[in-house]
Design a protein around this motif. Structure first.
Motif, PDB file in Angstrom:
ATOM      1  N   ILE A 131       6.765  -8.023  -0.428  1.00 56.80           N
ATOM      2  CA  ILE A 131       6.455  -7.237  -1.759  1.00 56.80           C
ATOM      3  C   ILE A 131       6.468  -5.764  -1.352  1.00 56.80           C
ATOM      4  O   ILE A 131       6.997  -4.871  -2.206  1.00 56.80           O
ATOM      5  CB  ILE A 131       5.460  -7.529  -2.519  1.00 56.80           C
ATOM      6  CG1 ILE A 131       5.365  -7.062  -3.789  1.00 56.80           C
ATOM      7  CG2 ILE A 131       3.944  -7.265  -1.537  1.00 56.80           C
ATOM      8  CD1 ILE A 131       4.133  -7.640  -4.745  1.00 56.80           C
ATOM      9  N   GLY A 132       6.214  -5.378  -0.031  1.00 54.66           N
ATOM     10  CA  GLY A 132       6.274  -4.176   0.421  1.00 54.66           C
ATOM     11  C   GLY A 132       5.769  -4.041   1.859  1.00 54.66           C
ATOM     12  O   GLY A 132       5.645  -4.973   2.535  1.00 54.66           O
ATOM     13  N   TYR A 133       5.473  -2.720   2.285  1.00 53.84           N
ATOM     14  CA  TYR A 133       5.140  -2.569   3.636  1.00 53.84           C
ATOM     15  C   TYR A 133       3.725  -1.746   3.756  1.00 53.84           C
ATOM     16  O   TYR A 133       3.764  -0.749   2.785  1.00 53.84           O
ATOM     17  CB  TYR A 133       6.352  -1.884   4.550  1.00 53.84           C
ATOM     18  CG  TYR A 133       7.510  -2.832   4.561  1.00 53.84           C
ATOM     19  CD1 TYR A 133       7.603  -3.651   5.897  1.00 53.84           C
ATOM     20  CD2 TYR A 133       8.547  -2.795   3.482  1.00 53.84           C
ATOM     21  CE1 TYR A 133       8.882  -4.544   5.958  1.00 53.84           C
ATOM     22  CE2 TYR A 133       9.463  -3.471   3.850  1.00 53.84           C
ATOM     23  CZ  TYR A 133       9.647  -4.359   4.910  1.00 53.84           C
ATOM     24  OH  TYR A 133      10.783  -5.319   4.988  1.00 53.84           O
ATOM     25  N   ASP A 134       2.979  -1.935   4.610  1.00 55.06           N
ATOM     26  CA  ASP A 134       1.838  -1.295   4.806  1.00 55.06           C
ATOM     27  C   ASP A 134       2.055  -0.057   5.461  1.00 55.06           C
ATOM     28  O   ASP A 134       3.221   0.051   5.886  1.00 55.06           O
ATOM     29  CB  ASP A 134       0.663  -2.007   5.494  1.00 55.06           C
ATOM     30  CG  ASP A 134       0.931  -2.420   6.868  1.00 55.06           C
ATOM     31  OD1 ASP A 134       1.638  -1.531   7.598  1.00 55.06           O
ATOM     32  OD2 ASP A 134      -0.183  -3.209   7.433  1.00 55.06           O
ATOM     33  N   PRO A 135       0.979   0.980   5.535  1.00 56.01           N
ATOM     34  CA  PRO A 135       1.452   2.268   6.336  1.00 56.01           C
ATOM     35  C   PRO A 135       2.063   2.091   7.587  1.00 56.01           C
ATOM     36  O   PRO A 135       2.559   2.925   8.516  1.00 56.01           O
ATOM     37  CB  PRO A 135       0.076   3.149   6.169  1.00 56.01           C
ATOM     38  CG  PRO A 135      -0.583   2.390   5.204  1.00 56.01           C
ATOM     39  CD  PRO A 135      -0.100   0.908   4.977  1.00 56.01           C
ATOM     40  N   ASN A 136       1.436   1.030   8.395  1.00 53.44           N
ATOM     41  CA  ASN A 136       2.039   0.704   9.814  1.00 53.44           C
ATOM     42  C   ASN A 136       3.539   0.115   9.940  1.00 53.44           C
ATOM     43  O   ASN A 136       3.739  -0.474  11.167  1.00 53.44           O
ATOM     44  CB  ASN A 136       0.886  -0.062  10.614  1.00 53.44           C
ATOM     45  CG  ASN A 136      -0.305   0.787  10.642  1.00 53.44           C
ATOM     46  OD1 ASN A 136      -0.352   1.872  10.978  1.00 53.44           O
ATOM     47  ND2 ASN A 136      -1.365   0.259  10.070  1.00 53.44           N
ATOM     48  N   GLY A 137       3.894  -0.144   8.776  1.00 53.09           N
ATOM     49  CA  GLY A 137       5.158  -0.874   8.834  1.00 53.09           C
ATOM     50  C   GLY A 137       5.369  -2.331   8.945  1.00 53.09           C
ATOM     51  O   GLY A 137       6.224  -2.761   9.018  1.00 53.09           O
ATOM     52  N   GLU A 138       4.071  -2.882   8.751  1.00 48.09           N
ATOM     53  CA  GLU A 138       3.943  -4.422   8.752  1.00 48.09           C
ATOM     54  C   GLU A 138       4.437  -4.894   7.242  1.00 48.09           C
ATOM     55  O   GLU A 138       4.010  -4.205   6.115  1.00 48.09           O
ATOM     56  CB  GLU A 138       2.340  -4.861   8.918  1.00 48.09           C
ATOM     57  CG  GLU A 138       2.143  -4.359  10.473  1.00 48.09           C
ATOM     58  CD  GLU A 138       2.799  -5.147  11.589  1.00 48.09           C
ATOM     59  OE1 GLU A 138       3.160  -6.583  11.091  1.00 48.09           O
ATOM     60  OE2 GLU A 138       3.055  -4.863  12.560  1.00 48.09           O
ATOM     61  N   ALA A 150      -5.205 -10.278 -12.344  1.00 43.82           N
ATOM     62  CA  ALA A 150      -4.331  -8.847 -11.917  1.00 43.82           C
ATOM     63  C   ALA A 150      -5.082  -7.969 -11.165  1.00 43.82           C
ATOM     64  O   ALA A 150      -4.662  -7.069 -10.356  1.00 43.82           O
ATOM     65  CB  ALA A 150      -4.072  -8.462 -13.218  1.00 43.82           C
ATOM     66  N   GLY A 151      -6.435  -8.008 -11.541  1.00 48.77           N
ATOM     67  CA  GLY A 151      -7.367  -6.910 -10.952  1.00 48.77           C
ATOM     68  C   GLY A 151      -7.343  -7.198  -9.379  1.00 48.77           C
ATOM     69  O   GLY A 151      -7.419  -6.346  -8.591  1.00 48.77           O
ATOM     70  N   LEU A 152      -7.719  -8.422  -9.081  1.00 46.35           N
ATOM     71  CA  LEU A 152      -7.648  -8.975  -7.621  1.00 46.35           C
ATOM     72  C   LEU A 152      -6.542  -8.670  -6.804  1.00 46.35           C
ATOM     73  O   LEU A 152      -6.642  -8.277  -5.716  1.00 46.35           O
ATOM     74  CB  LEU A 152      -8.162 -10.362  -7.576  1.00 46.35           C
ATOM     75  CG  LEU A 152      -9.482 -10.741  -7.930  1.00 46.35           C
ATOM     76  CD1 LEU A 152      -9.918 -12.201  -7.916  1.00 46.35           C
ATOM     77  CD2 LEU A 152     -10.774 -10.330  -6.568  1.00 46.35           C
ATOM     78  N   LEU A 153      -5.365  -8.920  -7.451  1.00 46.09           N
ATOM     79  CA  LEU A 153      -4.189  -8.684  -6.790  1.00 46.09           C
ATOM     80  C   LEU A 153      -4.111  -7.240  -6.484  1.00 46.09           C
ATOM     81  O   LEU A 153      -3.773  -6.596  -5.432  1.00 46.09           O
ATOM     82  CB  LEU A 153      -3.040  -9.239  -7.488  1.00 46.09           C
ATOM     83  CG  LEU A 153      -1.677  -8.929  -6.803  1.00 46.09           C
ATOM     84  CD1 LEU A 153      -0.751 -10.237  -6.691  1.00 46.09           C
ATOM     85  CD2 LEU A 153      -0.803  -7.935  -7.300  1.00 46.09           C
ATOM     86  N   ALA A 154      -4.679  -6.319  -7.230  1.00 49.00           N
ATOM     87  CA  ALA A 154      -4.440  -4.782  -7.346  1.00 49.00           C
ATOM     88  C   ALA A 154      -5.321  -4.478  -6.166  1.00 49.00           C
ATOM     89  O   ALA A 154      -4.779  -3.702  -5.338  1.00 49.00           O
ATOM     90  CB  ALA A 154      -4.731  -4.372  -8.476  1.00 49.00           C
ATOM     91  N   LYS A 155      -6.549  -4.953  -5.800  1.00 53.92           N
ATOM     92  CA  LYS A 155      -7.592  -4.649  -5.018  1.00 53.92           C
ATOM     93  C   LYS A 155      -6.895  -5.032  -3.630  1.00 53.92           C
ATOM     94  O   LYS A 155      -6.911  -4.249  -2.615  1.00 53.92           O
ATOM     95  CB  LYS A 155      -8.856  -5.577  -5.285  1.00 53.92           C
ATOM     96  CG  LYS A 155      -9.909  -5.260  -4.190  1.00 53.92           C
ATOM     97  CD  LYS A 155     -11.163  -6.161  -4.669  1.00 53.92           C
ATOM     98  CE  LYS A 155     -12.461  -5.535  -3.476  1.00 53.92           C
ATOM     99  NZ  LYS A 155     -12.144  -6.251  -2.296  1.00 53.92           N
ATOM    100  N   LYS A 156      -6.424  -6.236  -3.546  1.00 54.95           N
ATOM    101  CA  LYS A 156      -5.762  -6.607  -2.127  1.00 54.95           C
ATOM    102  C   LYS A 156      -4.576  -5.886  -1.782  1.00 54.95           C
ATOM    103  O   LYS A 156      -4.366  -5.630  -0.574  1.00 54.95           O
ATOM    104  CB  LYS A 156      -5.348  -8.161  -2.176  1.00 54.95           C
ATOM    105  CG  LYS A 156      -6.569  -9.127  -2.375  1.00 54.95           C
ATOM    106  CD  LYS A 156      -6.044 -10.632  -2.419  1.00 54.95           C
ATOM    107  CE  LYS A 156      -7.407 -11.545  -2.470  1.00 54.95           C
ATOM    108  NZ  LYS A 156      -7.038 -12.746  -2.299  1.00 54.95           N
ATOM    109  N   VAL A 174       1.796  -6.682 -12.102  1.00 53.41           N
ATOM    110  CA  VAL A 174       1.155  -5.633 -10.895  1.00 53.41           C
ATOM    111  C   VAL A 174       2.126  -5.917  -9.847  1.00 53.41           C
ATOM    112  O   VAL A 174       2.389  -4.991  -9.341  1.00 53.41           O
ATOM    113  CB  VAL A 174      -0.121  -6.011 -10.791  1.00 53.41           C
ATOM    114  CG1 VAL A 174      -0.441  -5.042  -9.477  1.00 53.41           C
ATOM    115  CG2 VAL A 174      -1.235  -5.775 -12.011  1.00 53.41           C
ATOM    116  N   ALA A 175       2.624  -7.273  -9.607  1.00 53.28           N
ATOM    117  CA  ALA A 175       3.350  -7.412  -8.200  1.00 53.28           C
ATOM    118  C   ALA A 175       4.601  -6.870  -8.661  1.00 53.28           C
ATOM    119  O   ALA A 175       5.228  -6.123  -7.543  1.00 53.28           O
ATOM    120  CB  ALA A 175       3.468  -8.864  -8.078  1.00 53.28           C
ATOM    121  N   ALA A 203       6.867  -3.952  -6.169  1.00 53.51           N
ATOM    122  CA  ALA A 203       8.140  -4.518  -5.647  1.00 53.51           C
ATOM    123  C   ALA A 203       8.908  -3.489  -6.284  1.00 53.51           C
ATOM    124  O   ALA A 203       9.961  -3.052  -5.422  1.00 53.51           O
ATOM    125  CB  ALA A 203       8.632  -6.009  -6.123  1.00 53.51           C
ATOM    126  N   GLY A 204       8.774  -2.900  -7.669  1.00 54.07           N
ATOM    127  CA  GLY A 204       9.838  -2.103  -8.015  1.00 54.07           C
ATOM    128  C   GLY A 204      11.114  -2.366  -8.412  1.00 54.07           C
ATOM    129  O   GLY A 204      11.941  -1.867  -8.841  1.00 54.07           O
TER     130      GLY A 204
END
Length: 876
Positions: free
Chosen positions: A557-564, A431-437, A540-541, A545-546
């Protein structure tokens, strides 16, 4: 008998009951390991009076298919309690001391004779989350709410022998039991000799079997049964069947122990292992670490078994060394190998049945939305949720001044909680590693998700800090909120007002995701209709995702700040990454440090002052602790039980009515009888606390019995909640109010139900509340083991329909008057007759009294275990 089989270890002062002395015909080698534990227990406690030669012969000649219907007097070496069940147990013993004194017997005769450990872990709630001060404020709030309860526990610690209390803010009872309290092989001085023997435990929490993962035979019982064992009574059990589960293969990459546990739970529940022992065998056991095994064993109540056992082996010894129990590891290896307890030679063992389970075929899963054995493949969850909720609704709200949208399927609670998974470093580091990534990809959790991290012990925090993973969890608002059983027990705390209002106003079907073991209706939060068990990694995932209705294979699962777009596979940790961190972060010194002073308590605990006395000083003004009424009209003389005549039906229930439906749990509603009672005593709504915290007050608990907002009393044609029809008036009212009217009229009550009645947690108040409502009998198609025992232990008669029968077959609607005939001269499993009368029509049908053994009949005749024990104390 003991001297005939007593041997001494070479180069040692230890003696032991040598099972090889009885193995001339290879009988012991054919027995499952759990049956060997029972055999050793009988031999060690043989006295010719309570434990007789017949008992030993019956277990030595164990027939795997048709076990003899003989009850064994079993003497567990320890009792484990948590505070939700421990407080009422202590209150009962305090009342028992009062009753003994009234009868001219010294109160000190009411005293635990078996080592009892009570861990305070069920009272902390998640009021604060997502900040660095969450833990401190939640603990502070816990002591504000529970000071009265903790006083009675401190009194017990000082007044009782063999009774230890581990104060709050240390962890979950089962993880502490696994990491610290349990010794697979214990020693005790008996007749001047130091005897080594297998550790055995019963606990007042249904997840006590967790330590089956280190070869400690244990299971959950009702608080009433535990009290009897504490006071020196044996625990009586029928000789169990034992199902062997032959494990094959290995878990594949990207599957977790949680996936395995949920898959096994469904697998065993489908086969049917209620009231049976389950024992794992095969070389694939060696691919599972002890935390993996403990995670599996923890879920015994969810799969239905009494115990889920892993024999002792090298992995057990490695774990004991890691957790600072090196001497115990040496003793365990020597004893297990010398005395036929070492996990090997499975091909010589006779099991009732052997099932095969292939670890390599396990896939990522969750379980839900309301039962832990309802497995859903992760890839199917989106479509499954559509079936539950086909018409999607959504609304915009302002949450903390930020406009957000919540909708059907929104995850509003994401909790890493419960002993099931927080005891397993692999999934916690995962769970911690997924949070880190995720943080490195620029992802965050949705603002409407209530996040929490409640480790089962402080060792978890130590290794997460060493791995430098805690900062990443905190970046996603998974701050440490408590060291205790929180969301899984229903102590999730309130949701933000705006979110609760949006759920109510729009009738939204929102979700929780938790790494726990329980997700029954209205347990997690009464506003959250769907609840899913998942690994900490997936918790965590889903917080990121919400929403629960996402297909992680196809949707980002989501988008990074650049929309990727970022997909779950992009941030999922590999086994190699987890194992690398695990090998460097978890050390013996962590366990040594965290458990060295575990019983001292923090400043809040040490500020609680009590008066020391042999009897408890009851405070009439207390709304937490009240003297229970069980001994108010106690008489030494027995009054034989009589047939029940002209009873009324209080509830007509369906399948899988859990102890969460029956026993008061979770938040107390102001508009329900318990809330009205507290208001009448001057308690503000904000100070109601939970039902669990008020288990020491029978006035609250009786009003909350069958008080779950999701109870479906079929007498009311679809309406949910704590309601019934009161006859003759044919008037709808609260269950408590109707029951009190029936009691005032002298009318006995019964409950009808279908299959799996009383499944879930081992809550003695599910039985106590039933009794105090005036219910004399429960008639169901099948019972869960612990609740059936609890009913008997409090003097309520469990009756079971014959196979194929049901109340529907006999057209029972709830308006009938009921006679139960044949109770006089009751015997184990006696067939009784139900007479249901309605208008001018009468129907008769047979039922079986589920008093399975002679001792259960004795308890019922005595109106419960505690009156039985008190009569024995007075006689002595």
């Amino acid at each position: 008998m003991q001297n005939e089989v007593l041997s001494k270890f070479k180069n040692s002062n230890f003696y032991y009951i040598n099972l090889k002395q009885l193995n001339k015909e290879k009988k012991v080698e054919k027995l499952p390991f759990t049956i060997r534990v029972l055999l050793e227990n009988l031999l060690r406690n043989y006295d010719g009076k309570i434990v007789k030669k017949d008992h030993i012969d019956a277990i030595l000649n164990w027939d795997p298919k048709n076990t003899e219907k003989i009850e064994l007097p079993y003497f567990p070496s320890r009792v484990l309690m948590q505070d939700f069940t421990g407080v009422p147990a202590v209150v009962d013993l305090a009342a028992l001391r009062d009753a003994a004194l009234k009868l001219g017997v010294s109160p000190e005769n009411v005293n635990p004779t078996v080592q009892t450990d009570l861990i305070i872990d069920h009272s902390v709630q998640i009021d604060y989350f997502g900040t660095s001060y969450s833990l401190a404020k939640n603990v502070e709030k816990e002591f504000e709410r529970n000071k009265e309860r903790y006083k009675v526990l401190k009194w017990a610690q000082q007044s009782f022998n063999n009774f230890r209390v581990i104060p709050p803010n240390n962890g979950i009872c089962h993880q502490i039991n696994l990491e610290y309290l349990s010794r697979p092989i214990k020693t005790s001085i008996i007749d001047g000799k130091t005897i080594a023997f297998p550790d055995t435990v019963i606990g007042t929490d249904s997840h006590t079997p967790m330590v089956n993962g280190i070869g400690v035979l244990s299971w959950g019982v009702g608080g009433i049964e535990a009290e009897a064992v504490m006071l020196g009574q044996p625990y009586y059990l029928s000789i169990p069947q034992v199902i062997g589960v032959h494990l094959l293969g290995e878990l594949q990459p990207y599957t977790t122990t949680t996936d395995l546990v949920l898959s096994l739970t469904e697998f065993l529940r489908k086969y049917g292992v209620v009231e049976k022992f389950v024992e794992f065998l095969g070389d694939s056991i060696k691919t599972l670490s002890v935390p993996d095994r403990a995670t599996i064993s923890n879920m015994s109540p969810e799969n239905g078994s009494t115990a889920t056992y892993f024999p002792m082996d090298e992995k057990t010894a490695e774990y004991l060394v890691l957790t600072n129990r090196e001497e115990d590891a040496k003793l365990m290896i020597n004893y297990a190998k010398e005395n036929l307890f070492f996990g090997e030679n499975w091909d010589t063992i006779n099991y009732t049945d052997i099932l095969e389970f292939d670890l390599s075929k396990v896939k990522p899963v969750v379980a839900g939305p309301s039962r832990p054995h309802d497995k859903i493949f992760l890839t199917d969850l989106k479509e499954k949720f559509k079936e539950i909720n086909p018409d999607k609704k959504k609304t915009g709200i302002f949450n903390n001044n930020e406009k957000v949208t919540i909708e059907d399927g929104s995850v509003v609670i994401a909790a890493i909680t419960s002993c099931t998974n927080t005891s397993n470093p692999k999934v916690m580091i995962g769970a911690g590693l997924l949070a880190k990534k995720a943080v490195e990809k620029g992802l965050t959790t949705k603002p409407y998700v209530k996040t929490s991290l409640a480790p089962g012990s402080k060792v978890v925090t130590d290794y997460l800090q060493k791995c430098n993973l805690l900062p990443y969890l905190e970046a996603l608002r998974f701050h440490v909120t408590a060291y205790g059983c929180t969301t899984c027990i229903g102590n999730s705390g309130p949701l933000p007002n705006e979110i609760e209002k949006a759920i109510d106003d729009n009738k939204l079907t929102v979700a929780s995701v938790l790494s726990g073991n329980r997700n029954f209706e209205a347990r997690i939060h009464n506003k959250v209709k769907t609840n899913f068990l998942a690994s900490p990694i997936l918790v965590v995932a889903y917080a990121i995702a919400g929403r629960i209705d996402i297909d992680f294979d196809k949707e980002p699962i989501g988008y990074d700040p650049n929309g990727e777009a970022v997909y779950l596979k992009d941030i999922w940790p590999t086994n190699e990454e987890i194992d690398k961190l695990l090998s460097t972060s978890l050390t013996k010194s962590d366990y040594e440090k965290e458990y060295k002073d575990i019983d001292k308590g923090d400043k809040h605990w040490n500020e609680i002052h009590i008066n020391t006395s042999k009897t408890f000083e009851w405070d009439e003004k207390s709304t937490y602790i009240k003297k229970p009424p069980y001994f108010d009209n106690f008489s030494i003389d027995l009054e034989p039980p009589k047939d029940i005549k002209n009873a009324r039906i209080l509830l007509l229930l369906g399948d899988t009515v859990t102890t969460d439906h029956i026993s008061p749990a979770g938040a107390i509603r102001a508009d329900y009888p318990a809330g009205k009672y507290l208001l009448s005593k001057g308690v503000d709504v904000k100070d109601f606390n939970t039902y669990g915290s008020r288990r020491g007050n029978h006035e609250v608990m009786i009003r909350g019995t069958f008080g779950n907002v999701r109870v479906k009393n079929l007498m009311l044609k679809g309406k949910e909640g704590s309601f019934t029809i009161k006859y003759q008036e044919n008037e709808e009212m609260f269950i408590y109010d109707a029951a009190m009217k029936y009691i005032s009229e002298g009318t006995p009550l019964v409950v009808f139900a279908k299959k799996e009645y009383g499944s879930g947690s081992s809550r003695d108040w599910a039985a106590k509340g039933t009794k105090l409502l005036g219910i004399k009998a429960v008639i169901a198609e099948s019972f869960e083991r612990i609740h059936r025992s609890n009913l008997i232990g409090i003097g309520v008669l469990p009756l079971q329909f014959l196979p194929g029968d049901s109340y529907e077959k006999y057209c029972i609607t709830g308006s009938e008057q009921i006679d139960i005939l044949g109770i006089e001269n009751i015997q184990p499993k006696k067939q009784l007759t139900i007479v249901a009368k309605k208008d001018d029509k009468t129907v008769e049908f047979p039922v079986i009294a589920r008093l399975d053994t002679d001792i259960e009949v004795e308890y019922f005749i005595n109106d419960g275990i505690l009156p039985f024990v008190l009569r024995n104390i007075v006689k002595k």
